[in-house]
Enzyme design. Structure first.
Site, PDB file in Angstrom:
ATOM      1  N   HIS A 159       0.837  -1.214   0.000  1.00 49.45           N
ATOM      2  CA  HIS A 159       0.000   0.000   0.000  1.00 49.45           C
ATOM      3  C   HIS A 159       0.866   1.256   0.000  1.00 49.45           C
ATOM      4  O   HIS A 159       0.455   2.301   0.487  1.00 49.45           O
ATOM      5  CB  HIS A 159      -0.949   0.033   1.198  1.00 49.45           C
ATOM      6  CG  HIS A 159      -1.684  -1.255   1.427  1.00 49.45           C
ATOM      7  ND1 HIS A 159      -2.921  -1.522   0.881  1.00 49.45           N
ATOM      8  CD2 HIS A 159      -1.331  -2.385   2.099  1.00 49.45           C
ATOM      9  CE1 HIS A 159      -3.312  -2.733   1.231  1.00 49.45           C
ATOM     10  NE2 HIS A 159      -2.348  -3.297   1.963  1.00 49.45           N
ATOM     11  N   SER A 286      14.503  21.223 -16.272  1.00 45.74           N
ATOM     12  CA  SER A 286      13.248  21.959 -16.422  1.00 45.74           C
ATOM     13  C   SER A 286      13.554  23.252 -17.156  1.00 45.74           C
ATOM     14  O   SER A 286      14.609  23.855 -16.946  1.00 45.74           O
ATOM     15  CB  SER A 286      12.661  22.255 -15.047  1.00 45.74           C
ATOM     16  OG  SER A 286      11.815  23.386 -15.119  1.00 45.74           O
ATOM     17  N   LYS A 292      15.928  21.618 -11.127  1.00 44.59           N
ATOM     18  CA  LYS A 292      15.280  20.333 -11.383  1.00 44.59           C
ATOM     19  C   LYS A 292      16.128  19.354 -12.184  1.00 44.59           C
ATOM     20  O   LYS A 292      16.856  19.713 -13.085  1.00 44.59           O
ATOM     21  CB  LYS A 292      13.963  20.559 -12.156  1.00 44.59           C
ATOM     22  CG  LYS A 292      12.846  21.168 -11.349  1.00 44.59           C
ATOM     23  CD  LYS A 292      12.344  20.286 -10.228  1.00 44.59           C
ATOM     24  CE  LYS A 292      11.523  19.111 -10.703  1.00 44.59           C
ATOM     25  NZ  LYS A 292      10.214  19.459 -11.218  1.00 44.59           N
ATOM     26  N   GLU A 299       9.784   8.107 -16.937  1.00 44.84           N
ATOM     27  CA  GLU A 299       8.370   8.464 -17.098  1.00 44.84           C
ATOM     28  C   GLU A 299       7.856   8.031 -18.466  1.00 44.84           C
ATOM     29  O   GLU A 299       6.723   7.564 -18.611  1.00 44.84           O
ATOM     30  CB  GLU A 299       8.176   9.962 -16.907  1.00 44.84           C
ATOM     31  CG  GLU A 299       8.335  10.385 -15.452  1.00 44.84           C
ATOM     32  CD  GLU A 299       8.416  11.894 -15.300  1.00 44.84           C
ATOM     33  OE1 GLU A 299       7.665  12.432 -14.507  1.00 44.84           O
ATOM     34  OE2 GLU A 299       9.249  12.530 -15.974  1.00 44.84           O
TER      35      GLU A 299
END
Ligand code: ARG
Length: 471
Positions: A159, A286, A292, A299
């Site tokens: 979980h 970024s 970043k 992804e």
């Protein structure tokens, strides 16, 4: 004799198709990648036609020479593909016939329907072998990362909540297992697709005495005992795309596994987890926030599973309710199939490279894994070993956790008296002075040595097994 070019609309039609029709129906823009397998099929078909007396030796030789010349031109990028010839089959046959008059005999007892079924099977057979090789390489990259960090522990999660400690290697090996099943599925679907459809003609075979077994043997459509594998129903053979569906399904599951691996890596690279660090080459910046470093590659590996699943659904939808036998709808199978193969292969390679260039953040992993709450279950097991049934043991340890929370102490800092106070009735009977030793993480990992468990010995054994199996 008037020279007749090999188009599907010859004698019966007064003119060519409208320009927009040709654009709509062409597949050459995407099926040209089948050229190698199309030519291979034609070479073998020509050999067989000579064997049964349809081609003279001279004609067969001229055709073989012509096809090989065309292959060379395609390879060197000198071949001119023409949309007017619709697809890869017509383009190659037209080019051949232009050069070699006997080329007009090559399509004897063959239809593009069995030809395309053949080409796809040949192409996919090769593609699967390449994908299997790349998947094994990804497995090796996972094993290697596990070996490089053989002593690194992290919390295992259910979980997405911290549950029990595991070796990082154990977590990585979970993916190695999944990928192994994917490989088995791919190999299994490859063996079912390894059946030769050539000789099925448009849908009803041929009246000519083709030697189908010879073709099958030459193209490697044989079983383990070397016996030729022939499709047994001509209608099935030209309309069947099960093999493409099976591949897309196996690939979709593979892509789903990639997406889960990618997700774990994305989580782990966040500041919140901080378990791993990607090499700069596998991150992006970024355009706005200078600080970043984004895990875009992972992804995309996660995101691309969407299109691979979509391709499977598209293919099933395409086939659903299609009447026997070949229908032009089937031409729509190719882009889905190609896209699936390209996507999973590219993702496999990228993930492997990314893993090879990844570092575990040992300090952060150690800090997270040392959370004593991860060993609460071990404390319950301790009580079980002292004779308490598991249900009450679970309850007592729950009370211990609540007490620790209440007095603001980590579990492993509780005193024996505090432990015992969690269960006023039987606490003194079951909790002895050895109870707190349960929280020694090293010993806790030594205790987990069932087959498949994340214990120290067992994980080392599994790493060694995979290293051996994948070498
Ligand atoms: N380009 C076609 C396909 O991919 C080849 C088969 C065409 N057959 C036909 N009867 N029109 O399906």
């Amino acid at each position: 004799m008037k020279k007749i070019s090999p188009v599907s609309r010859s004698g019966r039609f007064a003119g060519g198709p409208a320009a927009d029709v040709a654009r709509f129906t062409q597949s050459i823009s995407f099926d040209q990648r089948l050229w190698r397998h199309d030519i291979l099929g034609s070479l073998v078909h020509a050999d067989m036609l000579q064997k049964i007396g349809v081609l003279s030796r001279r004609e067969r030789n001229a055709i073989v020479h012509g096809l090989k010349t065309i292959a060379r031109e395609i390879e060197q990028g000198r071949f001119r593909w023409q949309a007017g010839f619709e697809d890869v089959h017509m383009n190659i046959e037209a080019a051949l016939t232009r050069r070699v008059p006997a080329g007009a005999k090559l399509h004897t007892a063959r239809s593009r329907n069995d030809q395309v079924a053949l080409d796809l099977r040949l192409w996919l057979r090769d593609e699967i072998v390449l994908l299997l090789g790349e998947t094994a390489d990804l497995q090796r990259a996972l094993v290697l990362l596990g070996e490089k960090n053989a002593d690194v522990l992290i919390p295992g999660y259910t979980h997405l909540q911290r549950a029990q400690p595991v070796y990082l290697a154990h977590h990585l090996l979970a993916y190695v297992e999944m990928l192994e099943r994917d490989c088995e599925r791919l190999w299994d679907c490859r063996s079912r697709m390894n059946v030769c459809p050539l000789g099925s003609g448009a849908l009803a075979g041929s009246t000519l005495p083709l030697d189908r077994a010879c073709v099958a043997r030459l193209l490697g459509f044989v079983d383990a005992g070397g016996r030729p594998q022939l499709s047994q129903n001509s209608m099935d053979a030209v309309s069947d795309r099960d093999f493409a569906v099976e591949f897309c399904a196996a690939a979709a599951l593979l892509a789903v596994h990639f997406s889960r691996l990618a997700e774990d890596l994305i989580l782990w690279t966040s500041a919140e987890f901080n378990f791993i660090k990607f090499a700069d080459a596998y991150t992006t910046g970024s355009s706005l926030m200078p600080q970043k470093k984004n895990p875009d590659i992972a992804e995309l590996a996660r995101g691309k599973s969407g299109r691979v699943i979509g391709n499977l659904v598209a293919l099933l939808t395409l086939l659903k309710g299609l009447p026997m036998t070949y229908n032009r709808d089937l031409q729509e199978d190719k882009e889905r199939l190609f896209d699936t193969a390209d996507t999973v292969r590219a993702t496999t390679r990228l993930l492997a490279a990314m893993l090879r260039n990844m570092k575990a953040n040992r300090a952060a992993c150690a800090a997270a894994a040392s959370d004593p709450a991860l060993l609460a279950t071990d404390l319950a097991d301790y009580l079980v070993k002292k004779g308490m049934p598991f249900r009450p043991a679970h309850h007592v340890v729950g009370a211990v956790v609540a007490l620790a929370e209440q007095i603001g102490k980590p579990l492993n800092r509780l005193t024996l008296a505090e432990l015992q106070s969690a269960d006023p009735v039987t606490g003194t009977k079951y909790f002895g002075r050895d109870a707190l030793a349960v929280f020694d993480l090293k010993r806790a990992m030594a205790r987990r040595n069932l087959t498949g468990a994340p214990g120290t010995k067992e994980v080392a054994k599994q790493l060694a097994r995979w290293r051996e199996q994948l070498s």
